[in-house]
Design an enzyme around this catalytic site. Structure first.
Site, PDB file in Angstrom:
ATOM      1  N   ASP A  99       0.871  -1.163   0.000  1.00 33.42           N
ATOM      2  CA  ASP A  99       0.000   0.000   0.000  1.00 33.42           C
ATOM      3  C   ASP A  99       0.912   1.218   0.000  1.00 33.42           C
ATOM      4  O   ASP A  99       1.802   1.326   0.844  1.00 33.42           O
ATOM      5  CB  ASP A  99      -0.837  -0.034   1.292  1.00 33.42           C
ATOM      6  CG  ASP A  99      -2.233   0.485   1.104  1.00 33.42           C
ATOM      7  OD1 ASP A  99      -2.357   1.604   0.596  1.00 33.42           O
ATOM      8  OD2 ASP A  99      -3.184  -0.220   1.495  1.00 33.42           O
ATOM      9  N   ASP A 201      -3.087   4.637  -2.301  1.00 29.31           N
ATOM     10  CA  ASP A 201      -4.158   5.153  -1.461  1.00 29.31           C
ATOM     11  C   ASP A 201      -4.708   6.466  -2.036  1.00 29.31           C
ATOM     12  O   ASP A 201      -3.939   7.333  -2.476  1.00 29.31           O
ATOM     13  CB  ASP A 201      -3.568   5.395  -0.063  1.00 29.31           C
ATOM     14  CG  ASP A 201      -4.612   5.640   1.003  1.00 29.31           C
ATOM     15  OD1 ASP A 201      -5.452   4.755   1.213  1.00 29.31           O
ATOM     16  OD2 ASP A 201      -4.570   6.719   1.647  1.00 29.31           O
ATOM     17  N   GLU A 264      -6.626   3.378  -5.699  1.00 28.71           N
ATOM     18  CA  GLU A 264      -7.878   3.474  -4.945  1.00 28.71           C
ATOM     19  C   GLU A 264      -8.582   4.745  -5.398  1.00 28.71           C
ATOM     20  O   GLU A 264      -8.087   5.857  -5.171  1.00 28.71           O
ATOM     21  CB  GLU A 264      -7.625   3.555  -3.434  1.00 28.71           C
ATOM     22  CG  GLU A 264      -8.944   3.563  -2.667  1.00 28.71           C
ATOM     23  CD  GLU A 264      -8.892   4.211  -1.289  1.00 28.71           C
ATOM     24  OE1 GLU A 264      -9.766   3.927  -0.464  1.00 28.71           O
ATOM     25  OE2 GLU A 264      -7.985   5.034  -1.037  1.00 28.71           O
ATOM     26  N   HIS A 325     -11.217  -3.067   3.514  1.00 25.11           N
ATOM     27  CA  HIS A 325     -11.171  -2.701   4.928  1.00 25.11           C
ATOM     28  C   HIS A 325     -11.945  -1.427   5.246  1.00 25.11           C
ATOM     29  O   HIS A 325     -11.911  -0.971   6.383  1.00 25.11           O
ATOM     30  CB  HIS A 325      -9.705  -2.548   5.349  1.00 25.11           C
ATOM     31  CG  HIS A 325      -9.040  -1.416   4.613  1.00 25.11           C
ATOM     32  ND1 HIS A 325      -8.837  -1.433   3.241  1.00 25.11           N
ATOM     33  CD2 HIS A 325      -8.581  -0.224   5.028  1.00 25.11           C
ATOM     34  CE1 HIS A 325      -8.277  -0.300   2.873  1.00 25.11           C
ATOM     35  NE2 HIS A 325      -8.101   0.450   3.945  1.00 25.11           N
ATOM     36  N   ASP A 326     -12.577  -0.844   4.250  1.00 25.26           N
ATOM     37  CA  ASP A 326     -13.321   0.404   4.467  1.00 25.26           C
ATOM     38  C   ASP A 326     -14.829   0.241   4.299  1.00 25.26           C
ATOM     39  O   ASP A 326     -15.555   1.225   4.390  1.00 25.26           O
ATOM     40  CB  ASP A 326     -12.855   1.472   3.457  1.00 25.26           C
ATOM     41  CG  ASP A 326     -11.418   1.902   3.685  1.00 25.26           C
ATOM     42  OD1 ASP A 326     -10.975   1.913   4.844  1.00 25.26           O
ATOM     43  OD2 ASP A 326     -10.736   2.236   2.696  1.00 25.26           O
TER      44      ASP A 326
HETATM   45  C1  GLC Z   1      -8.007   5.133   2.182  1.00 24.28           C
HETATM   46  C2  GLC Z   1      -7.866   3.938   3.074  1.00 24.28           C
HETATM   47  C3  GLC Z   1      -8.572   4.222   4.368  1.00 24.28           C
HETATM   48  C4  GLC Z   1      -7.917   5.423   5.001  1.00 24.28           C
HETATM   49  C5  GLC Z   1      -7.887   6.610   4.051  1.00 24.28           C
HETATM   50  C6  GLC Z   1      -6.953   7.667   4.519  1.00 24.28           C
HETATM   51  O1  GLC Z   1      -9.323   5.367   1.822  1.00 24.28           O
HETATM   52  O2  GLC Z   1      -8.358   2.804   2.419  1.00 24.28           O
HETATM   53  O3  GLC Z   1      -8.559   3.127   5.236  1.00 24.28           O
HETATM   54  O4  GLC Z   1      -8.598   5.793   6.174  1.00 24.28           O
HETATM   55  O5  GLC Z   1      -7.425   6.231   2.780  1.00 24.28           O
HETATM   56  O6  GLC Z   1      -5.624   7.262   4.327  1.00 24.28           O
END
Ligand code: GLC
Length: 526
Positions: A99, A201, A264, A325-326
């Site tokens: 990541d 990310d 992402e 995970h979100d």
């Molecule tokens: C992304 C991650 C999430 C995190 C956010 C801030 O969306 O997947 O878990 O809180 O970024 O880094």
């Protein structure tokens, strides 16, 4: 299938490192734990593991607040543990994806500590500092995704800094060439250590409006929604200049031969697909998150598949994500029966599937007692469904052991349910067996990996489509309801069904029955 890259043929498995396997009894998963479980992952039949952040971090956002991009947090291990993990994964034929969190660092990163030390510090411009607005308050109306203003006052230097997430996660200034060079070096640091690619990310947030204009109000906002939905993100996301950044990340990865770049990106499909760039210069896979919020309805999903396929540029390789995970787990979103149908969907659609740890045993969202809440998203905006702890509970290895075999200590989050890998391992009707069968079917059938997708149709609650490659035709039928249904088919043979005992049975020309919640893959002839 040799002309395809590994990430086009393969399946990605996301590991949330805090929750996979603890090896030292502190109740939090770690790299040695993951390494010990890699044979399980390889036997499952996936091709790559993506590990959420393992870098040194104060853990305000559980690792998405990075204090050093080029090391491992002691909680997870050391660089030597990382090497063992990556070597073992490669020995087992698994690729390793990390990541990469370039949008923001931790406020404890030395870069930010320097930046906030004085207005004339050479790193001042590495972050987004602004004078107060005319009324002495924040410079503009931008809102944090974790609630409240996105601007934090720094009394020492008399300016505000911008944070799209927590105040402990200041946003870096990607218009500054030094930031970009430093981040390229971070990528190279891990590429030199044999990493096969990155999940980047919040890629779509990297660049903000150069004039810091106010975001307009969101006319569709409903009370009870997260705070930042009050505004459209016109000037804080998906800015045109972001594509140049993607191209430069791509170029850095290409210094190492082709490594995979996954983004992402939570955007509607027409904007999402622009992140592919022109042939070869963008992200390999801008994550397609449509299934995460889909209504579990055959017509809606059919429309989504057709629209996505139609919107992809010619050179683009599709992908589908079923969990992360979100977001709530699929077995909680769609129910435990339909989670089996979802598994068939994920692994028979055209494009690379990404599977979230634990979904292969049908884990559901955990119940988190109020005094055990960990996620800052829930703590800062309680009660509106933003909390992500439920989908981050520990992997359930063996229900006969304390804490399902995840830890000898006290797990950082409670164990969600009693079902476990051990119970499901030898049960031919289990979710785990279904995933293993599906992964093997996919691996052994070119039509599932590189075939076209055609005739995507919804008949009531039944979704059907065909995957075709050369003379191979596979027919997929998913009964998304809890009652029996019928489906029109050609003559064929069932290769896999979620219903025990149906594999190998014939499909007749014309009407065939599907049991409630049954999904099947059949080889057909016209
Ligand atoms: C992304 C991650 C999430 C995190 C956010 C801030 O969306 O997947 O878990 O809180 O970024 O880094």
């Amino acid at each position: 299938m040799s002309e395809l890259a590994w990430w086009q043929r393969g399946v990605i498995y996301q590991i949330y490192p805090r929750s996979f396997q603890d090896s030292n009894g502190d109740g939090i998963g770690d790299l040695a734990g993951i390494t010990a479980r890699l044979p399980y992952v390889a036997e499952l039949g996936v091709d790559a593991v993506w590990v959420s952040p393992i870098y040194p971090s104060p853990m305000a956002d559980f690792g998405y607040d990075v204090a050093d991009y080029c090391d491992i947090d002691p909680m997870f291990g050391t660089l030597a543990d990382f090497k063992q993990f990556a070597d073992r994964a490669h020995e087992l034929g698994l690729k390793v994806l990390l990541d990469f969190v370039p949008n923001h660092s931790s406020d404890r990163h030395p870069w930010f500590e320097e930046s906030r030390s004085s207005r004339d510090n050479p790193k001042r411009d590495w972050y987004l500092w602004r004078d107060p607005g005319p009324d002495g308050g924040p410079p503009n109306n931008w809102l944090s995704r974790m609630g409240g203003s996105a601007w934090e006052w720094d009394a020492h230097t008399g300016q505000y800094y911008y944070h799209a997430f927590l105040r402990e996660q200041p946003d870096l200034n990607w218009r500054n060439p030094q930031v970009r060079r430093a981040m390229d070096d971070v990528l190279r640091f891990w590429l030199d250590r044999g990493v096969d690619g990155f999940r980047v990310d919040v890629l779509w947030l990297l660049i903000k409006d150069a004039q810091f204009r106010d975001n307009p109000p969101n006319p569709a906002y409903l009370p009870g929604q997260p705070d930042h939905h009050r505004l459209l993100q016109t000037y804080t996301e998906d800015q045109p200049e972001v594509h140049e950044i993607v191209r430069s990340m791509r170029a850095t990865l290409d210094e190492y031969g082709r490594r995979v770049l996954i983004g992402e990106i939570y955007l509607p499909v027409p904007q999402l697909v622009r992140y592919y760039g022109a042939k070869g210069d963008g992200a390999d896979m801008p994550f397609n998150f449509q299934l995460l919020n889909a209504k579990w309805h055959a017509g809606d999903i059919a429309g989504m598949i057709r629209d996505y396929d139609g919107a992809l540029p010619e050179h683009a390789w599709p992908n589908w994500v079923l969990g992360n995970h979100d977001n709530p787990r699929v077995a909680s979103r769609a129910g435990v029966v339909q989670a089996r149908v979802a598994a068939v969907l994920l692994l028979t659609l055209r494009g690379t599937p990404t599977l979230y740890y634990g979904d292969e045993i049908g884990m559901t969202d955990g119940e988190i007692p109020p005094d055990q809440v960990q996620d800052p998203a829930e703590i800062r905006q309680p009660g509106i469904g933003q909390g992500r702890d439920p989908e981050r509970t520990p992997m359930q290895w063996d229900a006969s052991l304390p804490n399902a075999g995840f830890t000898n200590g006290r797990p950082w989050l409670p164990i969600a349910t009693t079902s476990s890998v051990r119970d499901q391992d030898r049960d031919a009707s289990s979710m785990l067996s279904l995933y293993r069968r599906l992964l093997s079917l996919r691996r052994n059938n070119a039509a599932l990996v590189q075939g076209t997708i055609e005739h995507v149709t919804a008949y009531g609650d039944v979704l059907t489509y065909e995957r075709r490659h050369r003379d191979q035709r596979l027919f997929i039928a998913l009964n998304m309801s809890c009652t029996e249904a019928t489906v029109q088919s050609h003559r064929g043979v069932v290769l896999l069904s979620t219903l025990a005992g149906r594999d190998g049975q014939a499909l007749t020309e014309g009407v065939n029955c599907l049991a409630a919640g049954e999904a099947l893959v059949a080889s057909i002839r016209s």
